[in-house]
Design a protein around this motif. Structure first.
Motif, PDB file in Angstrom:
ATOM      1  N   PRO A  87      28.494 -13.900  51.818  1.00  0.00           N
ATOM      2  CA  PRO A  87      27.658 -13.725  53.182  1.00  0.00           C
ATOM      3  C   PRO A  87      27.253 -15.345  53.501  1.00  0.00           C
ATOM      4  O   PRO A  87      26.736 -15.721  55.198  1.00  0.00           O
ATOM      5  N   PHE A  88      26.915 -16.320  52.262  1.00  0.00           N
ATOM      6  CA  PHE A  88      26.534 -17.694  52.507  1.00  0.00           C
ATOM      7  C   PHE A  88      27.137 -18.915  53.208  1.00  0.00           C
ATOM      8  O   PHE A  88      27.063 -19.657  53.418  1.00  0.00           O
ATOM      9  N   TRP A  89      28.475 -18.127  53.359  1.00  0.00           N
ATOM     10  CA  TRP A  89      29.453 -18.424  54.240  1.00  0.00           C
ATOM     11  C   TRP A  89      30.528 -18.034  55.354  1.00  0.00           C
ATOM     12  O   TRP A  89      31.182 -18.682  56.521  1.00  0.00           O
ATOM     13  N   HIS A  90      29.795 -16.587  56.122  1.00  0.00           N
ATOM     14  CA  HIS A  90      30.105 -15.785  56.449  1.00  0.00           C
ATOM     15  C   HIS A  90      29.328 -16.317  58.016  1.00  0.00           C
ATOM     16  O   HIS A  90      28.429 -16.713  58.101  1.00  0.00           O
ATOM     17  N   MET A  91      30.462 -16.667  59.110  1.00  0.00           N
ATOM     18  CA  MET A  91      30.230 -16.714  60.377  1.00  0.00           C
ATOM     19  C   MET A  91      29.269 -17.808  60.796  1.00  0.00           C
ATOM     20  O   MET A  91      27.825 -17.874  61.135  1.00  0.00           O
ATOM     21  N   LEU A  92      30.036 -19.149  59.719  1.00  0.00           N
ATOM     22  CA  LEU A  92      28.793 -20.505  59.953  1.00  0.00           C
ATOM     23  C   LEU A  92      28.672 -21.123  61.485  1.00  0.00           C
ATOM     24  O   LEU A  92      30.470 -20.420  62.078  1.00  0.00           O
ATOM     25  N   ASP A  93      27.939 -21.332  61.973  1.00  0.00           N
ATOM     26  CA  ASP A  93      27.463 -22.100  63.162  1.00  0.00           C
ATOM     27  C   ASP A  93      26.745 -23.148  63.201  1.00  0.00           C
ATOM     28  O   ASP A  93      25.380 -23.347  63.749  1.00  0.00           O
ATOM     29  N   SER A  94      27.284 -24.133  61.779  1.00  0.00           N
ATOM     30  CA  SER A  94      26.578 -25.065  61.579  1.00  0.00           C
ATOM     31  C   SER A  94      26.733 -26.933  61.993  1.00  0.00           C
ATOM     32  O   SER A  94      28.550 -26.838  62.016  1.00  0.00           O
ATOM     33  N   PRO A  95      26.307 -27.678  63.053  1.00  0.00           N
ATOM     34  CA  PRO A  95      27.112 -29.090  63.342  1.00  0.00           C
ATOM     35  C   PRO A  95      26.966 -29.682  62.675  1.00  0.00           C
ATOM     36  O   PRO A  95      26.878 -31.030  62.013  1.00  0.00           O
ATOM     37  N   GLN A  96      26.466 -29.465  61.200  1.00  0.00           N
ATOM     38  CA  GLN A  96      26.200 -29.950  60.143  1.00  0.00           C
ATOM     39  C   GLN A  96      27.664 -31.085  59.290  1.00  0.00           C
ATOM     40  O   GLN A  96      28.049 -32.295  59.525  1.00  0.00           O
ATOM     41  N   TYR A  97      28.775 -30.342  59.382  1.00  0.00           N
ATOM     42  CA  TYR A  97      30.465 -30.955  58.530  1.00  0.00           C
ATOM     43  C   TYR A  97      30.390 -32.107  59.620  1.00  0.00           C
ATOM     44  O   TYR A  97      30.360 -33.009  59.875  1.00  0.00           O
ATOM     45  N   GLU A  98      30.531 -31.882  61.292  1.00  0.00           N
ATOM     46  CA  GLU A  98      31.017 -32.622  62.607  1.00  0.00           C
ATOM     47  C   GLU A  98      29.719 -33.909  62.100  1.00  0.00           C
ATOM     48  O   GLU A  98      30.655 -35.243  62.869  1.00  0.00           O
ATOM     49  N   ALA A  99      28.626 -33.188  62.842  1.00  0.00           N
ATOM     50  CA  ALA A  99      27.886 -34.386  62.586  1.00  0.00           C
ATOM     51  C   ALA A  99      28.158 -35.999  61.438  1.00  0.00           C
ATOM     52  O   ALA A  99      28.081 -37.247  61.642  1.00  0.00           O
ATOM     53  N   ASN A 100      28.809 -34.848  60.139  1.00  0.00           N
ATOM     54  CA  ASN A 100      28.383 -35.922  58.564  1.00  0.00           C
ATOM     55  C   ASN A 100      29.982 -36.984  59.233  1.00  0.00           C
ATOM     56  O   ASN A 100      30.263 -38.481  59.148  1.00  0.00           O
ATOM     57  N   LEU A 101      31.546 -35.960  59.586  1.00  0.00           N
ATOM     58  CA  LEU A 101      31.976 -36.916  59.740  1.00  0.00           C
ATOM     59  C   LEU A 101      32.148 -38.476  61.058  1.00  0.00           C
ATOM     60  O   LEU A 101      32.206 -39.154  60.614  1.00  0.00           O
ATOM     61  N   ALA A 102      31.017 -37.634  61.826  1.00  0.00           N
ATOM     62  CA  ALA A 102      30.575 -38.688  62.968  1.00  0.00           C
ATOM     63  C   ALA A 102      29.800 -39.945  62.184  1.00  0.00           C
ATOM     64  O   ALA A 102      30.134 -41.324  62.349  1.00  0.00           O
ATOM     65  N   ALA A 103      28.760 -39.590  61.513  1.00  0.00           N
ATOM     66  CA  ALA A 103      28.628 -40.420  60.220  1.00  0.00           C
ATOM     67  C   ALA A 103      28.901 -41.314  60.110  1.00  0.00           C
ATOM     68  O   ALA A 103      28.423 -42.512  59.079  1.00  0.00           O
ATOM     69  N   ALA A 104      30.176 -40.955  58.982  1.00  0.00           N
ATOM     70  CA  ALA A 104      31.039 -42.117  58.421  1.00  0.00           C
ATOM     71  C   ALA A 104      31.420 -43.081  59.252  1.00  0.00           C
ATOM     72  O   ALA A 104      32.439 -43.286  58.453  1.00  0.00           O
ATOM     73  N   GLY A 105      31.832 -42.416  60.678  1.00  0.00           N
ATOM     74  CA  GLY A 105      32.368 -43.308  61.658  1.00  0.00           C
ATOM     75  C   GLY A 105      34.141 -42.886  61.966  1.00  0.00           C
ATOM     76  O   GLY A 105      35.022 -43.485  62.557  1.00  0.00           O
ATOM     77  N   PHE A 106      34.269 -41.672  61.757  1.00  0.00           N
ATOM     78  CA  PHE A 106      36.128 -41.171  61.645  1.00  0.00           C
ATOM     79  C   PHE A 106      35.293 -39.812  62.656  1.00  0.00           C
ATOM     80  O   PHE A 106      34.043 -38.759  62.879  1.00  0.00           O
ATOM     81  N   SER A 107      36.762 -39.409  63.227  1.00  0.00           N
ATOM     82  CA  SER A 107      36.237 -39.198  64.497  1.00  0.00           C
ATOM     83  C   SER A 107      37.705 -37.688  64.115  1.00  0.00           C
ATOM     84  O   SER A 107      38.405 -38.143  63.133  1.00  0.00           O
ATOM     85  N   VAL A 108      37.717 -36.735  64.798  1.00  0.00           N
ATOM     86  CA  VAL A 108      39.614 -35.659  64.153  1.00  0.00           C
ATOM     87  C   VAL A 108      40.848 -36.214  64.976  1.00  0.00           C
ATOM     88  O   VAL A 108      41.515 -35.941  63.817  1.00  0.00           O
ATOM     89  N   ASP A 109      40.168 -36.925  65.793  1.00  0.00           N
ATOM     90  CA  ASP A 109      41.309 -37.758  65.701  1.00  0.00           C
ATOM     91  C   ASP A 109      42.101 -38.494  65.226  1.00  0.00           C
ATOM     92  O   ASP A 109      43.255 -39.408  65.172  1.00  0.00           O
ATOM     93  N   ASP A 110      41.255 -38.908  64.205  1.00  0.00           N
ATOM     94  CA  ASP A 110      41.457 -40.577  62.846  1.00  0.00           C
ATOM     95  C   ASP A 110      42.503 -40.048  61.700  1.00  0.00           C
ATOM     96  O   ASP A 110      42.878 -40.808  61.126  1.00  0.00           O
ATOM     97  N   ILE A 111      42.661 -38.472  62.010  1.00  0.00           N
ATOM     98  CA  ILE A 111      43.290 -38.542  60.158  1.00  0.00           C
ATOM     99  C   ILE A 111      44.584 -38.038  60.742  1.00  0.00           C
ATOM    100  O   ILE A 111      45.011 -37.189  60.829  1.00  0.00           O
ATOM    101  N   ASP A 112      45.412 -38.395  59.682  1.00  0.00           N
ATOM    102  CA  ASP A 112      46.589 -39.105  59.937  1.00  0.00           C
ATOM    103  C   ASP A 112      47.335 -37.856  58.987  1.00  0.00           C
ATOM    104  O   ASP A 112      48.007 -37.342  58.696  1.00  0.00           O
ATOM    105  N   TYR A 113      46.487 -37.837  57.438  1.00  0.00           N
ATOM    106  CA  TYR A 113      46.612 -36.358  57.214  1.00  0.00           C
ATOM    107  C   TYR A 113      45.726 -35.832  55.948  1.00  0.00           C
ATOM    108  O   TYR A 113      44.511 -36.598  55.586  1.00  0.00           O
TER     109      TYR A 113
END
Length: 290
Positions: A87-113
């Motif tokens: 239940p604690f992972w069911h249908m998450l709808d959180s901005p945190q992961y994508e926000a933390n990715l951006a805060a670290a200086g990365f976008s989804v297009d930057d990942i090679d592997y």
């Protein structure tokens, strides 16, 4: 979020999705007795277990920026994923992961592997995202590295009983269908700076990721270890292990090789800062957090 780690000319970043007390510790470690738990409370609480005996876990990815590639190791739970048994992972709808990715200086297009240490729910979720009602790879330029026996095991299980492994349906098979999967041995070397290490037991073909060289190196553990209690008690299995005895042998071998060295272990689930070194403690080990 912890500061960036440096290993020679490699940067390692943590991308945190969540950190919270989640599982009852005695359920999570089925062979752990209340007496042994009580004997370890003085150092486990409050950092690693809370006052209600729930294990404090971090769910996170690591990004490795090397001179050659930008690599994401494991992809957490993901958004909009049906996980009714958790239940604690069911249908998450959180901005945190994508926000933390951006805060670290990365976008989804930057990942090679994208390197999936194994194919459990909390390590594959951001492999894909919903677009126009379909699951599509989140990282459009990336090659996703799946260990060959791991992928074969889970795809066969999914074919026999799709409801038993929904993460394969929505987070693995769409990557394969998109032609972005790269099926490798669990001892595959990407280049001179990044290589996979077979660490089976938690799953059938689990791997960890070794980064760097010489005295400036790290191991991204995946679920080879879940708690520093498994350093003091390497044979302690957890509830979702494929083969707990094998997992224990893996921990003893890997910790035995790298204990009392500068090698840093970057763990998937220890609470922050999540990384540290392993030292010998009698016939077992201690995890010394950075």
């Amino acid at each position: 979020m912890a500061a960036t780690l440096h290993f020679g000319d490699i940067e390692v970043h943590r991308i945190v999705e969540q950190e919270a007390p989640i599982f009852d510790v005695l359920s999570f470690f089925p062979t752990l007795s209340p007496e042994v738990l009580d004997a370890n409370r003085d150092w486990l609480q409050p950092r690693f277990i809370d006052a209600r005996d729930r294990l404090v876990l971090c769910v996170q990815s690591y990004i490795l920026r090397t001179p050659h590639h930008t690599i994401l190791v494991d992809t957490c739970v993901g958004n909009h994923k049906p996980r009714p048994s958790r239940p604690f992972w069911h249908m998450l709808d959180s901005p945190q992961y994508e926000a933390n990715l951006a805060a670290a200086g990365f976008s989804v297009d930057d990942i090679d592997y994208v390197m999936c240490t194994h194919l459990h729910t909390d390590h594959t979720g951001w492999n894909t995202r919903l677009r126009d009602g379909r699951w599509v790879p989140t990282f459009p330029r990336a090659r996703y590295l799946f260990a060959e026996r791991e992928l074969a095991f889970w795809t066969e299980r999914q074919a026999q009983d799709p409801e038993s492994c929904p993460s394969v349906t929505d987070s693995v098979l769409p990557v394969v269908a998109a032609g972005q999967a790269e099926i490798v041995r669990s001892d595959h070397a990407l280049d001179d700076l990044v290589a996979l290490i077979p660490t089976p037991g938690h799953t059938i073909d689990h791997y960890s990721v070794k980064v760097g060289r010489g005295h400036a190196d790290a191991i991204i553990t995946g679920d080879m270890v879940h708690s520093p209690l498994q350093a003091r008690m390497p044979d302690l299995g957890m509830m979702s292990d494929y083969d707990s005895a094998m997992a224990g042998r893996t921990r003893r071998a890997l910790f035995g090789t790298y204990c009392d060295t500068p090698t840093v272990f970057c763990t998937a689930h220890f609470p922050q800062p999540s990384s540290g070194r392993v030292v010998r403690r009698g016939d077992a080990f201690d995890f010394v957090l950075d």
